[in-house]
Design a protein around this motif. Structure first.
Motif, PDB file in Angstrom:
ATOM      1  N   GLU A 554       0.822  -1.214   0.000  1.00  0.00           N
ATOM      2  CA  GLU A 554       0.000   0.000   0.000  1.00  0.00           C
ATOM      3  C   GLU A 554       0.855   1.263   0.000  1.00  0.00           C
ATOM      4  OE1 GLU A 554      -2.586  -0.255   3.349  1.00  0.00           O
ATOM      5  OE2 GLU A 554      -3.799  -1.875   2.506  1.00  0.00           O
ATOM      6  N   ASP A 555       2.191   1.091  -0.196  1.00  0.00           N
ATOM      7  CA  ASP A 555       3.132   2.217  -0.176  1.00  0.00           C
ATOM      8  C   ASP A 555       3.071   2.978   1.147  1.00  0.00           C
ATOM      9  OD1 ASP A 555       4.206   1.812  -2.736  1.00  0.00           O
ATOM     10  OD2 ASP A 555       2.499   2.830  -3.676  1.00  0.00           O
ATOM     11  N   ARG A 556       2.909   2.228   2.220  1.00  0.00           N
ATOM     12  CA  ARG A 556       2.848   2.828   3.561  1.00  0.00           C
ATOM     13  C   ARG A 556       3.838   2.128   4.489  1.00  0.00           C
ATOM     14  NH1 ARG A 556      -3.118   1.604   5.069  1.00  0.00           N
ATOM     15  NH2 ARG A 556      -2.468   2.535   7.039  1.00  0.00           N
ATOM     16  N   LEU A 557       4.962   1.692   3.926  1.00  0.00           N
ATOM     17  CA  LEU A 557       5.899   0.898   4.704  1.00  0.00           C
ATOM     18  C   LEU A 557       6.405   1.637   5.933  1.00  0.00           C
ATOM     19  CD1 LEU A 557       7.459  -1.762   4.929  1.00  0.00           C
ATOM     20  CD2 LEU A 557       9.261  -0.751   3.507  1.00  0.00           C
ATOM     21  N   ASP A 558       6.480   2.964   5.856  1.00  0.00           N
ATOM     22  CA  ASP A 558       6.970   3.739   6.996  1.00  0.00           C
ATOM     23  C   ASP A 558       6.041   3.624   8.204  1.00  0.00           C
ATOM     24  OD1 ASP A 558       5.108   5.153   5.357  1.00  0.00           O
ATOM     25  OD2 ASP A 558       5.519   6.954   6.523  1.00  0.00           O
ATOM     26  N   GLU A 559       4.798   3.169   7.977  1.00  0.00           N
ATOM     27  CA  GLU A 559       3.858   3.012   9.087  1.00  0.00           C
ATOM     28  C   GLU A 559       4.068   1.698   9.833  1.00  0.00           C
ATOM     29  OE1 GLU A 559      -0.272   3.946   8.283  1.00  0.00           O
ATOM     30  OE2 GLU A 559       0.324   5.080   6.491  1.00  0.00           O
ATOM     31  N   TYR A 560       4.823   0.764   9.217  1.00  0.00           N
ATOM     32  CA  TYR A 560       5.118  -0.477   9.927  1.00  0.00           C
ATOM     33  C   TYR A 560       6.227  -0.218  10.946  1.00  0.00           C
ATOM     34  CZ  TYR A 560       6.671  -5.067  11.252  1.00  0.00           C
ATOM     35  OH  TYR A 560       7.023  -6.161  12.002  1.00  0.00           O
ATOM     36  N   LYS A 561       5.925  -0.473  12.212  1.00  0.00           N
ATOM     37  CA  LYS A 561       6.893  -0.230  13.291  1.00  0.00           C
ATOM     38  C   LYS A 561       6.959  -1.432  14.230  1.00  0.00           C
ATOM     39  CE  LYS A 561       5.972   4.737  13.025  1.00  0.00           C
ATOM     40  NZ  LYS A 561       5.504   5.950  13.746  1.00  0.00           N
ATOM     41  N   GLY A 562       6.746  -2.617  13.656  1.00  0.00           N
ATOM     42  CA  GLY A 562       6.694  -3.830  14.462  1.00  0.00           C
ATOM     43  C   GLY A 562       8.053  -4.439  14.749  1.00  0.00           C
ATOM     44  N   LYS A 563       8.016  -5.715  15.204  1.00  0.00           N
ATOM     45  CA  LYS A 563       9.223  -6.383  15.687  1.00  0.00           C
ATOM     46  C   LYS A 563      10.256  -6.634  14.602  1.00  0.00           C
ATOM     47  CE  LYS A 563       6.993  -8.673  19.595  1.00  0.00           C
ATOM     48  NZ  LYS A 563       6.637  -9.960  20.225  1.00  0.00           N
ATOM     49  N   LEU A 564       9.823  -6.642  13.347  1.00  0.00           N
ATOM     50  CA  LEU A 564      10.801  -6.845  12.273  1.00  0.00           C
ATOM     51  C   LEU A 564      11.729  -5.647  12.137  1.00  0.00           C
ATOM     52  CD1 LEU A 564       8.564  -8.516   9.530  1.00  0.00           C
ATOM     53  CD2 LEU A 564      10.000  -9.611  11.250  1.00  0.00           C
ATOM     54  N   ASN A 565      11.408  -4.542  12.790  1.00  0.00           N
ATOM     55  CA  ASN A 565      12.288  -3.368  12.815  1.00  0.00           C
ATOM     56  C   ASN A 565      13.146  -3.309  14.069  1.00  0.00           C
ATOM     57  OD1 ASN A 565      11.317  -2.479  10.370  1.00  0.00           O
ATOM     58  ND2 ASN A 565       9.890  -0.989  11.244  1.00  0.00           N
ATOM     59  N   ASP A 566      12.871  -4.226  15.016  1.00  0.00           N
ATOM     60  CA  ASP A 566      13.655  -4.257  16.252  1.00  0.00           C
ATOM     61  C   ASP A 566      15.084  -4.689  15.927  1.00  0.00           C
ATOM     62  OD1 ASP A 566      14.628  -4.447  18.798  1.00  0.00           O
ATOM     63  OD2 ASP A 566      13.072  -5.791  19.539  1.00  0.00           O
ATOM     64  N   ALA A 567      16.054  -4.002  16.503  1.00  0.00           N
ATOM     65  CA  ALA A 567      17.462  -4.249  16.170  1.00  0.00           C
ATOM     66  C   ALA A 567      17.863  -5.701  16.366  1.00  0.00           C
ATOM     67  CB  ALA A 567      18.357  -3.343  17.018  1.00  0.00           C
ATOM     68  N   LYS A 568      17.297  -6.366  17.382  1.00  0.00           N
ATOM     69  CA  LYS A 568      17.712  -7.751  17.638  1.00  0.00           C
ATOM     70  C   LYS A 568      17.133  -8.733  16.625  1.00  0.00           C
ATOM     71  CE  LYS A 568      14.172  -8.556  21.174  1.00  0.00           C
ATOM     72  NZ  LYS A 568      13.987  -8.839  22.604  1.00  0.00           N
ATOM     73  N   HIS A 569      16.197  -8.272  15.793  1.00  0.00           N
ATOM     74  CA  HIS A 569      15.628  -9.118  14.746  1.00  0.00           C
ATOM     75  C   HIS A 569      16.067  -8.668  13.355  1.00  0.00           C
ATOM     76  CE1 HIS A 569      13.335 -11.074  17.796  1.00  0.00           C
ATOM     77  NE2 HIS A 569      12.603 -10.022  18.065  1.00  0.00           N
ATOM     78  N   LEU A 570      17.111  -7.856  13.292  1.00  0.00           N
ATOM     79  CA  LEU A 570      17.665  -7.386  12.024  1.00  0.00           C
ATOM     80  C   LEU A 570      19.032  -8.021  11.794  1.00  0.00           C
ATOM     81  CD1 LEU A 570      16.896  -3.569  12.384  1.00  0.00           C
ATOM     82  CD2 LEU A 570      15.735  -5.139  10.814  1.00  0.00           C
TER      83      LEU A 570
END
Length: 614
Positions: A554-570
């Protein structure tokens, strides 16, 4: 709370209970079944075994190829070992092959194989094989597996795991039945047909990888109790999703461990067949060939072995046809894919997941160089470790090696879901230990006795599975959203088999110490690759991937702020390159509130427009 927002127009992908899960500690891991309940324990174990039966069949036939080759070497030395000295030189019937052939007697020995030498004393064409055909057996196997991994990943995403699973079993049945029953006077013709249908069998086997992984990753169901209120049902589903998420690695590992069970059972069956055929030792009798074995008895051994594999495959097809049913989960995924059809452009989406695909596919490629390289060359390796060993002793060592390997699967299952360990640390530790063990094995191979070398080989087999072989499979199964999971897992597995194929080609030109050195270097490279590209998704719900993909499309990726952005899961690569967004543990509550407000405003605007037009 989220459960208070029951507006029907709020996207279900944002309402997934997995998006509300809190972090879990080692002590928080839920019980697998009710304590003291034998029935619950058997039900739990039986469900995992059934889910992994495809991997069992794959290992029974494919991973035991090294053992089957030991039988072929003894049964058909004119095809598989024409350049080796024979233990029974007086039984060498014709001239021109084996180094210790007696030129004074060759061509005059009465053959026990019911063939006569050519007029010049050499072996007849029917007893010879084209080296390209013999070498092509492993190549055709891997080519089929790789094609199956790519094609059935997409087939499963399109038509569902159930129908795709029936199709993989059908390919395997056709392949293994022809491999078992085709006969010819010419050995070369037998193996030409064998490698052709090994390719067909491999297509079915390759399809099992993405299908088994997808089914294992998404096991479980939501509550359907009609007596529950919407809030109660949602809380029940949240707790079930937490149980699935925090035990997901163990579940996938135990399903995948059926590969180890299949390899062990296959090696035991082969040893038993060799024993009952009375071919365990070398006997230079007049009824045996120059290898000291009966070619007729060993011909029956490998054919009966594949016939047993065919029975297992047939049972798999019947079970999938009559018992298994397609779950509602796939129907929901198909409906979601239809809604997203215009946005789901493969090149666009795969580019987004490319860094993680590099991580899962790259590690699998490196792992299989060592894992399948050692498995496929296990017979020759154990033969060189114990040069005086008979066919029985070689296969006995292989059984023991597969037993150590199986232990690695189950130790991985115990550790993989512990946050203090997790997938990435387990993979790094496995790579490091394997690299050291392979390096030591190569360095001391020509100095140490068989005992220490066998010990190193067994521990290496254990550590490959208590680490990269298991974790590469698990990480590929949980790194992608539902719509792409089978496809991306298939691509990763395809790259793994590319590594196995490379090992097959490369290792055939190397001696045993060189094989160990290559495996050591590959393991060190895998360690570096894991540090840089791999992500650890221990206890992260698969619903996070679905929400991230929805917002991406939906071209709204900046609105995703879940665990996949957490440093320990990157991965380290993602952190260094900034390929991630902001992490906010309460993001989903805020997003749902915004979505509900939009729906409400849209409704008000629609009413006002209607009133104005009136």
């Amino acid at each position: 709370r989220l459960s208070d927002l029951e507006h029907p127009l709020v996207h279900s992908v944002y309402r997934a209970p997995g998006l509300e899960l809190d972090e879990a500690l080692d002590a928080d891991l839920p019980r697998r079944f009710d304590p003291g309940s034998g029935k619950a324990r058997l039900t739990w174990l039986g469900a995992l075994c059934i889910a992994g039966v495809g991997m069992f069949v794959e290992a029974f036939v494919i991973i035991t190829t090294g053992q089957v080759k030991t039988v072929w070497h003894s049964a058909y030395p004119t095809c598989f070992s024409p350049d080796e000295e024979m233990p029974c030189p007086d039984n060498i019937a014709c001239c021109g092959l084996f180094p210790n052939t007696n030129p004074d007697t060759c061509g005059t020995v009465e053959s026990q194989d019911l063939f006569t030498c050519a007029s010049d004393g050499s072996y007849p064409d029917d007893m010879l094989c084209n080296p390209a055909v013999i070498g092509g057996i492993s190549y055709s196997e891997f080519a089929g597996i790789m094609l199956g991994m790519l094609s059935f990943g997409k087939i499963a995403d399109a038509m569902g795991p159930h129908l795709a699973g029936m199709l993989t079993a059908a390919f395997q049945i056709v392949g293994i039945l022809v491999m078992t029953f085709f006969r010819s006077e010419s050995l070369n013709t037998i193996f030409i047909v064998f490698l052709s249908f090994f390719f067909i069998f491999g297509i079915g086997v390759g399809g099992e990888y993405p299908l088994t992984a997808v089914n294992a990753a998404s096991r479980g169901s939501e509550s359907e109790d009609t007596n529950m209120s919407p809030a109660e049902r949602r809380e029940s589903n949240r707790l079930k999703e937490k149980e699935r998420s925090v035990r997901r690695g163990e579940t996938i590992t135990l399903v995948f461990a059926m590969q180890g069970v299949g390899a062990l059972v296959g090696s035991v069956f082969m040893l038993c067949l060799i024993y009952f055929a009375e071919q365990t030792g070398v006997e230079c009798s007049s009824t045996n060939n120059a290898k000291g074995s009966s070619p007729h008895a060993l011909d029956a051994v490998w054919r009966v072995f594949y016939f047993i594999g065919g029975i297992f495959v047939s049972m798999l097809l019947v079970f999938r046809s009559l018992v298994l049913k397609e779950g509602d989960g796939h129907k929901r995924i198909l409906a979601r894919k239809q809604r997203r059809q215009k946005q789901m452009k493969a090149r666009h989406v795969l580019r987004f997941y490319l860094p993680r695909l590099i991580g899962t596919a790259g590690n699998w490629f490196l792992t299989d160089i060592a894992f399948y390289g050692l498995k496929l060359f296990s017979g020759p390796i154990f033969g060189s470790l114990d040069p005086s060993g008979s066919l029985g002793s070689q296969n006995g060592w292989l059984v023991l090696n597969n037993l150590f390997s199986l232990g690695g699967y189950y130790v991985s299952a115990l550790l993989i879901d512990k946050p203090s360990v997790g997938r990435k640390r387990l993979q790094m530790f496995g790579y490091l230990v394997c690299a050291i063990l392979f390096l030591i094995s190569g360095a001391v191979f020509n100095m140490a006795g068989p005992g220490p070398l066998l010990f190193l080989m067994f521990v290496s087999s254990f550590m490959v599975n208590c680490g990269p072989n298991v974790t590469s499979y698990v990480m590929a199964a949980e790194t992608y959203p539902a719509e792409l999971r089978a496809t991306c897992h298939g691509i990763s597995a395809f790259c793994g088999k590319a590594g196995a194929l490379l090992a097959t080609i490369l290792f055939s030109h190397l001696n045993t110490p060189q094989i160990f050195y290559i495996c050591s270097g590959v393991s060190f490279l895998g360690l570096a690759f894991t540090i840089f590209f791999s992500v650890d998704l221990t206890h992260v719900s698969l619903a996070e991937h679905d929400a991230q993909l929805e917002l991406f499309l939906e071209d709204r990726l900046d609105e995703y702020k879940g665990k996949l952005n957490d440093a320990k899961h990157l991965s380290l690569f993602e952190r260094l390159t900034g390929r991630h967004g902001v992490y906010d543990r309460d993001w989903i509550y805020n997003l749902i509130a915004e979505e509900a407000k939009k729906v409400q405003n849209d409704g008000v605007n629609t009413i006002e427009s209607t009133q104005t037009s009136e």
